[in-house]
Write a protein that holds these residues in place. Structure first.
Motif, PDB file in Angstrom:
ATOM      1  N   ILE A   6      37.473  34.543  54.764  1.00 23.60           N
ATOM      2  CA  ILE A   6      37.693  35.986  54.849  1.00 23.60           C
ATOM      3  C   ILE A   6      37.838  36.426  56.300  1.00 23.60           C
ATOM      4  N   LYS A  26      44.431  40.522  50.643  1.00 24.92           N
ATOM      5  CA  LYS A  26      43.964  41.190  49.429  1.00 24.92           C
ATOM      6  C   LYS A  26      43.822  40.204  48.275  1.00 24.92           C
ATOM      7  N   GLN A  82      40.633  38.190  48.777  1.00 18.92           N
ATOM      8  CA  GLN A  82      39.458  38.989  48.430  1.00 18.92           C
ATOM      9  C   GLN A  82      39.294  39.089  46.919  1.00 18.92           C
ATOM     10  N   VAL A  96      32.756  41.222  49.931  1.00 12.33           N
ATOM     11  CA  VAL A  96      34.159  41.636  50.013  1.00 12.33           C
ATOM     12  C   VAL A  96      34.430  42.837  49.109  1.00 12.33           C
TER      13      VAL A  96
END
Length: 362
Positions: free
Chosen positions: A118, A159, A162, A178
């Motif tokens: 991340i 995105k 996540q 997240v």
């Protein structure tokens, strides 16, 4: 009905107090200080390397943390399982010169691996955005367009990562992290609730899980079908205006700012709908995220762009308590309310705004 936050706190209260245990090797670095600090840089623990080893242990609060030593640092999730790491200086090359770079490695830790994925993706996205911002005119539009396309691709990959972690790693603290840190900014309560429900009790009971539960409670209060939270704002003339005073009217809460190009481009459409339906009970309440130093710019924008509807601002920028109440992290942001003050739409712009207002004003 038990709220998500109350449930998370209850789970935490019944959990047995655990400890964190970080061990590491740092051959040849005896005397080097090792520090464990929280996300806000508050000290948690410290020690010194002796005989090429170090250990940090103490009462556990599951949280984002940082291990700092020898001029470098590494982000970790402080959790109940043993964490092993190494510290060394590795050879590298910078501008044609051989140098040694300090390096911390975390070994065989799924929480850390997910967090690193991340963080790396966030850094990649940020660096690409900075490249666009600092690109020079002589580099041409082709270069900027190429960078912009790259940035959009990275943003979508970010995105997707996540979303994958949140859905597929329900027993990992990073999933809750997240969801709270990123997904809550552009997902509704209805979108996140099924993902939250599948999180393990272990994750929900943690401090990270409780933070997410608090965010979920906030999102539930501003979702479609909820009564919009009341607030009061100073108008340009210094008088106060409250949302509750508009009950009985169809209301559009419009979060904007004088510096926001997309907000001002949407203004003509809002004005058209306002002029057409105001006499039928439609009202607009503009909430500006300008700062006190931009008060004159705020007033000038109202006049220049003919924003003749109700306006208010705390002039605190992104620290505006109303923006926080409505979880606004990007503008323009709009909430359309029916005559009972219930939220009926959170993305009504362009033609959709008039369609929704027309139905409510019939």
């Amino acid at each position: 009905m038990t709220t998500l936050l109350a449930l998370a706190v209850s789970l935490c209260a019944t959990a047995q107090q655990q400890t964190y245990n970080i061990t590491g090797t740092a051959i040849g670095h005896d005397g080097t200080k090792v520090m464990l600090v929280s996300e806000d840089k508050s000290p948690i623990d410290s020690t010194v390397v002796a005989d090429g080893k170090f250990q940090l242990t103490g009462p556990l609060t599951v949280q984002m943390a940082m291990v700092k030593m020898g001029g470098t640092s590494e982000a970790i999730i402080l959790h109940e399982k043993p964490i092993q790491m190494t510290f060394q200086r590795v050879k590298s090359e910078r501008r044609g010169k051989a140098i040694e770079v300090p390096e911390i490695k975390v070994l065989d830790d799924k929480e850390h691996d997910l967090l690193k994925d991340i963080n790396d993706m966030q850094m990649f996205e940020m660096m690409t955005m900075m490249a666009i911002a600092f690109s020079k005119d002589e580099q041409g539009e082709t270069m900027r367009d190429s960078l912009a396309q790259m940035w959009m691709g990275i943003k979508e990959r970010n995105k997707a990562l996540q979303d994958s972690i949140a859905r597929n790693c329900p027993d990992n603290y990073v999933a809750a992290f997240v969801m709270n840190q990123f997904m809550s900014k552009d997902h509704s309560y209805a979108d996140l609730k099924p993902i939250y429900d599948q999180l393990s009790d272990r994750v929900k009971a943690s401090a990270i899980g409780q933070n997410l539960a608090a965010t979920m409670e906030k999102l539930s209060s501003i979702g479609v079908g909820s009564i919009a939270p009341d607030f009061t704002l100073p108008a340009p003339d210094g008088k106060e205006i409250s949302l509750s005073s508009l009950r009985g009217k169809v209301v559009l809460i419009d979060f904007w700012a004088s510096w926001c190009g997309p907000c001002l481009r949407e203004a003509p459409n809002v004005r058209k709908v306002y002029q057409k339906y105001h006499e039928k009970g439609f009202e607009v309440l503009g909430v500006s995220l300008d700062e006190a130093s931009k008060r004159e710019a705020w007033l000038s924008a109202i006049d220049k762009h003919q924003l003749t509807w109700l306006q208010g601002s705390t002039l605190k920028g992104w620290q505006c308590p109303v923006a926080k109440l409505y979880n606004v992290t990007a503008i323009p942001a709009m909430f359309l309310l029916d005559r009972e003050g219930r939220i009926v739409a959170t993305n009504a712009r362009g033609e959709k705004l008039e369609e929704e207002v027309a139905k409510l004003c019939e």
